[in-house]
Design a protein around this motif. Sequence first.
Motif, PDB file in Angstrom:
ATOM      1  N   VAL A 226       0.806  -1.214   0.000  1.00  0.00           N
ATOM      2  CA  VAL A 226       0.000   0.000   0.000  1.00  0.00           C
ATOM      3  C   VAL A 226       0.844   1.271   0.000  1.00  0.00           C
ATOM      4  CG1 VAL A 226      -2.049  -1.013   1.036  1.00  0.00           C
ATOM      5  CG2 VAL A 226      -0.217  -0.172   2.513  1.00  0.00           C
ATOM      6  N   SER A 227       2.014   1.241   0.614  1.00  0.00           N
ATOM      7  CA  SER A 227       2.780   2.480   0.760  1.00  0.00           C
ATOM      8  C   SER A 227       3.193   3.098  -0.573  1.00  0.00           C
ATOM      9  CB  SER A 227       3.999   2.252   1.662  1.00  0.00           C
ATOM     10  OG  SER A 227       4.819   1.222   1.162  1.00  0.00           O
ATOM     11  N   PRO A 228       3.602   2.326  -1.608  1.00  0.00           N
ATOM     12  CA  PRO A 228       3.909   2.980  -2.885  1.00  0.00           C
ATOM     13  C   PRO A 228       2.694   3.588  -3.572  1.00  0.00           C
ATOM     14  CG  PRO A 228       4.960   0.813  -2.756  1.00  0.00           C
ATOM     15  CD  PRO A 228       3.984   0.896  -1.627  1.00  0.00           C
ATOM     16  N   LEU A 229       1.481   3.200  -3.149  1.00  0.00           N
ATOM     17  CA  LEU A 229       0.266   3.747  -3.749  1.00  0.00           C
ATOM     18  C   LEU A 229      -0.180   5.041  -3.080  1.00  0.00           C
ATOM     19  CD1 LEU A 229      -1.799   0.422  -4.026  1.00  0.00           C
ATOM     20  CD2 LEU A 229      -0.382   1.478  -5.790  1.00  0.00           C
ATOM     21  N   LEU A 230       0.511   5.446  -2.017  1.00  0.00           N
ATOM     22  CA  LEU A 230       0.077   6.619  -1.261  1.00  0.00           C
ATOM     23  C   LEU A 230       0.152   7.884  -2.099  1.00  0.00           C
ATOM     24  CD1 LEU A 230      -0.822   7.902   1.393  1.00  0.00           C
ATOM     25  CD2 LEU A 230       1.590   8.026   2.071  1.00  0.00           C
ATOM     26  N   ALA A 231       1.227   8.055  -2.867  1.00  0.00           N
ATOM     27  CA  ALA A 231       1.389   9.287  -3.636  1.00  0.00           C
ATOM     28  C   ALA A 231       0.260   9.459  -4.646  1.00  0.00           C
ATOM     29  CB  ALA A 231       2.751   9.287  -4.345  1.00  0.00           C
TER      30      ALA A 231
ATOM     31  N   VAL B 240      -2.896  13.613   7.762  1.00  0.00           N
ATOM     32  CA  VAL B 240      -3.169  12.336   7.093  1.00  0.00           C
ATOM     33  C   VAL B 240      -2.952  11.219   8.105  1.00  0.00           C
ATOM     34  CG1 VAL B 240      -2.591  10.834   5.160  1.00  0.00           C
ATOM     35  CG2 VAL B 240      -2.396  13.318   4.910  1.00  0.00           C
ATOM     36  N   HIS B 241      -3.971  10.423   8.349  1.00  0.00           N
ATOM     37  CA  HIS B 241      -3.916   9.330   9.319  1.00  0.00           C
ATOM     38  C   HIS B 241      -3.620   8.027   8.584  1.00  0.00           C
ATOM     39  CE1 HIS B 241      -5.624  11.764  12.641  1.00  0.00           C
ATOM     40  NE2 HIS B 241      -6.239  12.384  11.655  1.00  0.00           N
ATOM     41  N   LEU B 242      -2.568   7.333   9.020  1.00  0.00           N
ATOM     42  CA  LEU B 242      -2.104   6.123   8.350  1.00  0.00           C
ATOM     43  C   LEU B 242      -1.816   5.045   9.382  1.00  0.00           C
ATOM     44  CD1 LEU B 242       0.463   7.909   5.995  1.00  0.00           C
ATOM     45  CD2 LEU B 242      -1.802   7.091   5.331  1.00  0.00           C
ATOM     46  N   ASP B 243      -1.879   3.780   8.950  1.00  0.00           N
ATOM     47  CA  ASP B 243      -1.563   2.683   9.866  1.00  0.00           C
ATOM     48  C   ASP B 243      -0.077   2.352   9.795  1.00  0.00           C
ATOM     49  OD1 ASP B 243      -1.165   1.223   7.552  1.00  0.00           O
ATOM     50  OD2 ASP B 243      -2.967   0.006   7.764  1.00  0.00           O
ATOM     51  N   ALA B 244       0.326   1.289  10.491  1.00  0.00           N
ATOM     52  CA  ALA B 244       1.746   0.967  10.609  1.00  0.00           C
ATOM     53  C   ALA B 244       2.370   0.522   9.296  1.00  0.00           C
ATOM     54  CB  ALA B 244       1.942  -0.123  11.670  1.00  0.00           C
ATOM     55  N   GLY B 245       1.553   0.161   8.315  1.00  0.00           N
ATOM     56  CA  GLY B 245       2.110  -0.219   7.028  1.00  0.00           C
ATOM     57  C   GLY B 245       2.800   0.921   6.307  1.00  0.00           C
ATOM     58  N   TYR B 246       2.525   2.151   6.714  1.00  0.00           N
ATOM     59  CA  TYR B 246       3.139   3.334   6.102  1.00  0.00           C
ATOM     60  C   TYR B 246       4.274   3.897   6.960  1.00  0.00           C
ATOM     61  CZ  TYR B 246      -1.198   3.346   3.354  1.00  0.00           C
ATOM     62  OH  TYR B 246      -2.247   3.004   2.536  1.00  0.00           O
TER      63      TYR B 246
ATOM     64  N   THR C 185       7.704   7.569   3.535  1.00  0.00           N
ATOM     65  CA  THR C 185       6.349   8.110   3.652  1.00  0.00           C
ATOM     66  C   THR C 185       6.377   9.491   4.289  1.00  0.00           C
ATOM     67  OG1 THR C 185       5.373   5.900   3.818  1.00  0.00           O
ATOM     68  CG2 THR C 185       4.080   7.743   4.679  1.00  0.00           C
ATOM     69  N   ARG C 186       7.162   9.652   5.335  1.00  0.00           N
ATOM     70  CA  ARG C 186       7.232  10.959   6.004  1.00  0.00           C
ATOM     71  C   ARG C 186       7.813  12.021   5.074  1.00  0.00           C
ATOM     72  NH1 ARG C 186       8.391   7.125   9.922  1.00  0.00           N
ATOM     73  NH2 ARG C 186       6.952   7.169  11.712  1.00  0.00           N
ATOM     74  N   ALA C 187       8.795  11.643   4.272  1.00  0.00           N
ATOM     75  CA  ALA C 187       9.361  12.599   3.316  1.00  0.00           C
ATOM     76  C   ALA C 187       8.326  12.993   2.260  1.00  0.00           C
ATOM     77  CB  ALA C 187      10.599  11.991   2.650  1.00  0.00           C
ATOM     78  N   LEU C 188       7.513  12.017   1.844  1.00  0.00           N
ATOM     79  CA  LEU C 188       6.458  12.297   0.866  1.00  0.00           C
ATOM     80  C   LEU C 188       5.446  13.288   1.429  1.00  0.00           C
ATOM     81  CD1 LEU C 188       4.853  11.699  -1.759  1.00  0.00           C
ATOM     82  CD2 LEU C 188       3.825   9.760  -0.547  1.00  0.00           C
ATOM     83  N   LEU C 189       5.034  13.078   2.661  1.00  0.00           N
ATOM     84  CA  LEU C 189       4.058  13.983   3.272  1.00  0.00           C
ATOM     85  C   LEU C 189       4.648  15.371   3.475  1.00  0.00           C
ATOM     86  CD1 LEU C 189       2.467  11.590   5.933  1.00  0.00           C
ATOM     87  CD2 LEU C 189       1.537  12.229   3.713  1.00  0.00           C
ATOM     88  N   ASP C 190       5.911  15.433   3.903  1.00  0.00           N
ATOM     89  CA  ASP C 190       6.556  16.735   4.099  1.00  0.00           C
ATOM     90  C   ASP C 190       6.668  17.499   2.788  1.00  0.00           C
ATOM     91  OD1 ASP C 190       6.793  16.215   6.786  1.00  0.00           O
ATOM     92  OD2 ASP C 190       8.871  15.507   6.661  1.00  0.00           O
ATOM     93  N   ALA C 191       6.953  16.796   1.715  1.00  0.00           N
ATOM     94  CA  ALA C 191       7.085  17.455   0.417  1.00  0.00           C
ATOM     95  C   ALA C 191       5.758  18.046  -0.056  1.00  0.00           C
ATOM     96  CB  ALA C 191       7.617  16.462  -0.619  1.00  0.00           C
ATOM     97  N   ARG C 192       4.657  17.462   0.384  1.00  0.00           N
ATOM     98  CA  ARG C 192       3.336  17.961  -0.010  1.00  0.00           C
ATOM     99  C   ARG C 192       2.754  18.918   1.019  1.00  0.00           C
ATOM    100  NH1 ARG C 192       0.346  14.362  -3.758  1.00  0.00           N
ATOM    101  NH2 ARG C 192       1.860  12.920  -4.673  1.00  0.00           N
ATOM    102  N   GLY C 193       3.487  19.203   2.080  1.00  0.00           N
ATOM    103  CA  GLY C 193       2.988  20.100   3.109  1.00  0.00           C
ATOM    104  C   GLY C 193       1.894  19.495   3.960  1.00  0.00           C
TER     105      GLY C 193
END
Length: 280
Positions: free
Chosen positions: A158-163, A181-187, A192-200
Amino acid sequence: MPVLPPWLTEPLWGQFAALLPERSPYAVTHPLGCHRPRISDRIVFDKMLQLLRFGCSYQAIADTTCSATTIRNRRDEWIQLGFFAQLKQIALESYDRIVGLALDQIAVDGSITKAPGGGEVAGRSPVDRGKQGMKRSGMTDGDGIPLGRVLAGANRHVSPLLASTLDRLGDLGPLPDDITVHLDAGYDSDKTRALLDARGLHGRIAHKGEKAPIQASQRWHVERTHAWQNAFHRLARCYERRAGVIDAFFGLADSIITVRRLIRRAWTTHRWDERPNRRP
């Protein structure tokens, strides 16, 4: 017994009918200017609801009013014109205007379902002895309203599908400045944290190896929405092979879920002619 109650079917059909172009009741290409009357769009729409709810085959749902070939042809015609996607967008805009989407709290999670027929978005399921399965990465707002999804094979993580899932936020218009964004332990990863930071975006991610009840965060909303979607048997056990057809059925299911939630939320604050006698 109807597939859906009239207070839910009628607003769905009324909006869908508004999207349909005006057409002659007969085929204009017939050399004699006459032909067997065109099957009513309402009949085909009701058949699509039955297919979605019961998950049966086209041959099983066909009868003297409409053949299986007509259902498929009209389905493909509506998909090509983008009517199912438009219906879902209109339902979201109506909910946002009357109730308001809770876009400051977003939940994303994946769900694996069966896909016995294989197809474009099917793969070996790791939880079903390697049988064909489908994974969807779904996103909801803070109240569980489905905002979008990405379809992939069941063997995808699932994590590569987050973007690509978060890209669906671009279709919702103005967004709040602060989104969690609320995510489970699979992320739970630095990527993942870098992806979220890049999107603000702010991430609230469960940690691997630490037990935490789902009620501890807002993730339970997306889990509940997955359960609502799986109540439509065509999505829980999908025999469709084309991704476009599967996405159309998901769009119809999301429209039903959104309108149902809208009527439930508006029942205590609004009055209208077709208002149910009791809160749905």
